[in-house]
Scaffold this motif. Structure first.
Motif, PDB file in Angstrom:
ATOM      1  N   ASP A  36      49.278  44.526  60.419  1.00  0.00           N
ATOM      2  CA  ASP A  36      48.203  44.747  61.375  1.00  0.00           C
ATOM      3  C   ASP A  36      47.368  45.983  61.061  1.00  0.00           C
ATOM      4  O   ASP A  36      46.212  46.055  61.452  1.00  0.00           O
ATOM      5  N   ASP A  37      47.942  46.960  60.364  1.00  0.00           N
ATOM      6  CA  ASP A  37      47.194  48.180  60.086  1.00  0.00           C
ATOM      7  C   ASP A  37      46.303  48.055  58.854  1.00  0.00           C
ATOM      8  O   ASP A  37      45.510  48.943  58.564  1.00  0.00           O
ATOM      9  N   GLU A  38      46.384  46.958  58.120  1.00  0.00           N
ATOM     10  CA  GLU A  38      45.543  46.745  56.945  1.00  0.00           C
ATOM     11  C   GLU A  38      44.242  46.064  57.366  1.00  0.00           C
ATOM     12  O   GLU A  38      44.231  45.252  58.292  1.00  0.00           O
ATOM     13  N   PRO A  39      43.143  46.358  56.679  1.00  0.00           N
ATOM     14  CA  PRO A  39      41.895  45.672  57.012  1.00  0.00           C
ATOM     15  C   PRO A  39      41.991  44.190  56.633  1.00  0.00           C
ATOM     16  O   PRO A  39      42.761  43.815  55.747  1.00  0.00           O
ATOM     17  N   ASP A  40      41.235  43.377  57.312  1.00  0.00           N
ATOM     18  CA  ASP A  40      41.228  41.950  57.030  1.00  0.00           C
ATOM     19  C   ASP A  40      40.758  41.732  55.592  1.00  0.00           C
ATOM     20  O   ASP A  40      39.663  42.183  55.225  1.00  0.00           O
ATOM     21  N   PRO A  41      41.535  41.053  54.741  1.00  0.00           N
ATOM     22  CA  PRO A  41      41.135  40.869  53.353  1.00  0.00           C
ATOM     23  C   PRO A  41      39.889  40.007  53.207  1.00  0.00           C
ATOM     24  O   PRO A  41      39.198  40.097  52.194  1.00  0.00           O
ATOM     25  N   LEU A  42      39.581  39.203  54.207  1.00  0.00           N
ATOM     26  CA  LEU A  42      38.364  38.392  54.140  1.00  0.00           C
ATOM     27  C   LEU A  42      37.104  39.231  54.322  1.00  0.00           C
ATOM     28  O   LEU A  42      36.018  38.820  53.914  1.00  0.00           O
ATOM     29  N   LEU A  43      37.254  40.420  54.922  1.00  0.00           N
ATOM     30  CA  LEU A  43      36.084  41.254  55.172  1.00  0.00           C
ATOM     31  C   LEU A  43      35.407  41.681  53.872  1.00  0.00           C
ATOM     32  O   LEU A  43      34.183  41.618  53.757  1.00  0.00           O
ATOM     33  N   ALA A  44      36.186  42.105  52.882  1.00  0.00           N
ATOM     34  CA  ALA A  44      35.599  42.513  51.596  1.00  0.00           C
ATOM     35  C   ALA A  44      34.884  41.334  50.935  1.00  0.00           C
ATOM     36  O   ALA A  44      33.810  41.502  50.337  1.00  0.00           O
ATOM     37  N   LEU A  45      35.464  40.133  51.061  1.00  0.00           N
ATOM     38  CA  LEU A  45      34.820  38.944  50.494  1.00  0.00           C
ATOM     39  C   LEU A  45      33.511  38.637  51.219  1.00  0.00           C
ATOM     40  O   LEU A  45      32.519  38.268  50.601  1.00  0.00           O
ATOM     41  N   ALA A  46      33.507  38.806  52.540  1.00  0.00           N
ATOM     42  CA  ALA A  46      32.306  38.538  53.332  1.00  0.00           C
ATOM     43  C   ALA A  46      31.191  39.525  53.012  1.00  0.00           C
ATOM     44  O   ALA A  46      30.033  39.136  52.869  1.00  0.00           O
ATOM     45  N   VAL A  47      31.547  40.797  52.870  1.00  0.00           N
ATOM     46  CA  VAL A  47      30.540  41.816  52.546  1.00  0.00           C
ATOM     47  C   VAL A  47      29.940  41.547  51.167  1.00  0.00           C
ATOM     48  O   VAL A  47      28.725  41.620  50.979  1.00  0.00           O
ATOM     49  N   ALA A  48      30.792  41.205  50.193  1.00  0.00           N
ATOM     50  CA  ALA A  48      30.296  40.919  48.843  1.00  0.00           C
ATOM     51  C   ALA A  48      29.399  39.676  48.850  1.00  0.00           C
ATOM     52  O   ALA A  48      28.358  39.652  48.182  1.00  0.00           O
ATOM     53  N   ALA A  49      29.784  38.651  49.606  1.00  0.00           N
ATOM     54  CA  ALA A  49      28.972  37.432  49.675  1.00  0.00           C
ATOM     55  C   ALA A  49      27.621  37.712  50.322  1.00  0.00           C
ATOM     56  O   ALA A  49      26.589  37.226  49.848  1.00  0.00           O
ATOM     57  N   ARG A 132      32.425  37.243  38.671  1.00  0.00           N
ATOM     58  CA  ARG A 132      33.785  37.174  38.118  1.00  0.00           C
ATOM     59  C   ARG A 132      34.753  38.020  38.952  1.00  0.00           C
ATOM     60  O   ARG A 132      35.867  37.604  39.249  1.00  0.00           O
ATOM     61  N   GLU A 133      34.311  39.215  39.323  1.00  0.00           N
ATOM     62  CA  GLU A 133      35.157  40.094  40.136  1.00  0.00           C
ATOM     63  C   GLU A 133      35.381  39.486  41.522  1.00  0.00           C
ATOM     64  O   GLU A 133      36.496  39.528  42.048  1.00  0.00           O
ATOM     65  N   ASP A 134      34.335  38.910  42.110  1.00  0.00           N
ATOM     66  CA  ASP A 134      34.482  38.267  43.417  1.00  0.00           C
ATOM     67  C   ASP A 134      35.433  37.078  43.330  1.00  0.00           C
ATOM     68  O   ASP A 134      36.234  36.844  44.242  1.00  0.00           O
ATOM     69  N   ALA A 135      35.363  36.312  42.243  1.00  0.00           N
ATOM     70  CA  ALA A 135      36.265  35.173  42.051  1.00  0.00           C
ATOM     71  C   ALA A 135      37.712  35.657  41.933  1.00  0.00           C
ATOM     72  O   ALA A 135      38.625  35.074  42.535  1.00  0.00           O
ATOM     73  N   ARG A 136      37.921  36.726  41.188  1.00  0.00           N
ATOM     74  CA  ARG A 136      39.270  37.275  41.018  1.00  0.00           C
ATOM     75  C   ARG A 136      39.829  37.756  42.357  1.00  0.00           C
ATOM     76  O   ARG A 136      40.940  37.423  42.746  1.00  0.00           O
ATOM     77  N   ARG A 137      39.013  38.528  43.083  1.00  0.00           N
ATOM     78  CA  ARG A 137      39.438  39.070  44.371  1.00  0.00           C
ATOM     79  C   ARG A 137      39.710  37.947  45.377  1.00  0.00           C
ATOM     80  O   ARG A 137      40.714  37.974  46.095  1.00  0.00           O
ATOM     81  N   ALA A 138      38.853  36.934  45.415  1.00  0.00           N
ATOM     82  CA  ALA A 138      39.049  35.813  46.342  1.00  0.00           C
ATOM     83  C   ALA A 138      40.307  35.025  45.973  1.00  0.00           C
ATOM     84  O   ALA A 138      41.031  34.562  46.868  1.00  0.00           O
ATOM     85  N   GLY A 139      40.597  34.890  44.689  1.00  0.00           N
ATOM     86  CA  GLY A 139      41.827  34.220  44.265  1.00  0.00           C
ATOM     87  C   GLY A 139      43.060  34.966  44.738  1.00  0.00           C
ATOM     88  O   GLY A 139      44.036  34.355  45.195  1.00  0.00           O
ATOM     89  N   GLU A 140      43.015  36.293  44.652  1.00  0.00           N
ATOM     90  CA  GLU A 140      44.135  37.098  45.135  1.00  0.00           C
ATOM     91  C   GLU A 140      44.318  36.939  46.643  1.00  0.00           C
ATOM     92  O   GLU A 140      45.433  36.828  47.141  1.00  0.00           O
ATOM     93  N   VAL A 141      43.203  36.934  47.376  1.00  0.00           N
ATOM     94  CA  VAL A 141      43.272  36.760  48.826  1.00  0.00           C
ATOM     95  C   VAL A 141      43.829  35.374  49.151  1.00  0.00           C
ATOM     96  O   VAL A 141      44.645  35.225  50.067  1.00  0.00           O
ATOM     97  N   ALA A 142      43.424  34.362  48.394  1.00  0.00           N
ATOM     98  CA  ALA A 142      43.920  33.003  48.631  1.00  0.00           C
ATOM     99  C   ALA A 142      45.431  32.935  48.451  1.00  0.00           C
ATOM    100  O   ALA A 142      46.132  32.301  49.241  1.00  0.00           O
ATOM    101  N   ALA A 159      33.935  28.606  43.729  1.00  0.00           N
ATOM    102  CA  ALA A 159      32.470  28.581  43.701  1.00  0.00           C
ATOM    103  C   ALA A 159      31.914  29.710  42.840  1.00  0.00           C
ATOM    104  O   ALA A 159      30.957  29.508  42.081  1.00  0.00           O
ATOM    105  N   CYS A 160      32.509  30.902  42.926  1.00  0.00           N
ATOM    106  CA  CYS A 160      32.045  32.021  42.102  1.00  0.00           C
ATOM    107  C   CYS A 160      32.305  31.748  40.623  1.00  0.00           C
ATOM    108  O   CYS A 160      31.458  32.023  39.763  1.00  0.00           O
ATOM    109  N   THR A 161      33.462  31.176  40.321  1.00  0.00           N
ATOM    110  CA  THR A 161      33.782  30.830  38.942  1.00  0.00           C
ATOM    111  C   THR A 161      32.823  29.785  38.420  1.00  0.00           C
ATOM    112  O   THR A 161      32.325  29.884  37.291  1.00  0.00           O
TER     113      THR A 161
END
Length: 169
Positions: A36-49, A132-142, A159-161
């Motif tokens: 709960d104390d970690e930021p939502d991992p989807l937030l970084a993906l949303a900001v980048a998108a 490429r970086e967004d694809a890598r990060r999104a894969g890790e989040v997945a 989609a990024c790939t």
């Protein structure tokens, strides 16, 4: 002798590799949710998108033949941002308060950092690196997520790939 070897990839092989990678990412959907104390991992993906949607839509004649392709990628990234922000908003609603058929209001993308400055589309090489970086990060989040959140992150990764390897090839 070259330092690295790059082999051309057919579209059929690319689709097969992407399908396998997505399947592996979805198989990791049983991972534990973030603390709960970690930021939502989807937030970084949303900001980048949102950033990509804004900047790639600004592609102009200086990008030559790549401008229409960059604008198509911008449209896809805009949809990514909308869906990711909607999921982030949906995850913050107490499930007991949601009635059947209700939908969560998406977070206003105007709050994205840099949204007030004029958009400038980066050079095509930088766009490829970002995607490429967004694809890598999104894969890790997945892999680290589960359920719909995992599926959403995996689709962003795919989609990024695809944008890098097929659309901008």
């Amino acid at each position: 002798m070259p330092d690295s070897f790059t082999a051309p990839v057919s579209r059929r092989r690319f689709v097969a590799v992407t399908a396998v990678a997505t399947g592996m990412a979805l198989a990791g959907g049983c991972a534990l949710p973030p603390a709960d104390d970690e930021p939502d991992p989807l937030l970084a993906l949303a900001v980048a998108a949102a950033r990509d949607a804004r900047e790639l839509a600004a592609a102009d004649a200086s990008h030559g033949d790549d401008a229409p392709r960059l604008r198509r990628i911008a449209d896809a990234r805009r949809i990514h941002a909308e869906r990711l922000y909607a999921e982030i908003g949906a995850s913050e609603i107490d499930a007991a308060e949601v009635e059947p058929g209700d939908t969560a209001e998406p977070i206003d993308t105007a709050d994205v950092p840099g949204a007030g400055s004029p958009a400038v589309c980066p050079p095509i090489g930088e766009v490829r690196e970002r995607l490429r970086e967004d694809a890598r990060r999104a894969g890790e989040v997945a892999v680290d997520s589960r359920g719909y959140r995992s599926e959403l992150a995996a689709s962003v990764s795919a989609a990024c790939t695809t944008a890098v390897e097929v659309v901008l090839a």
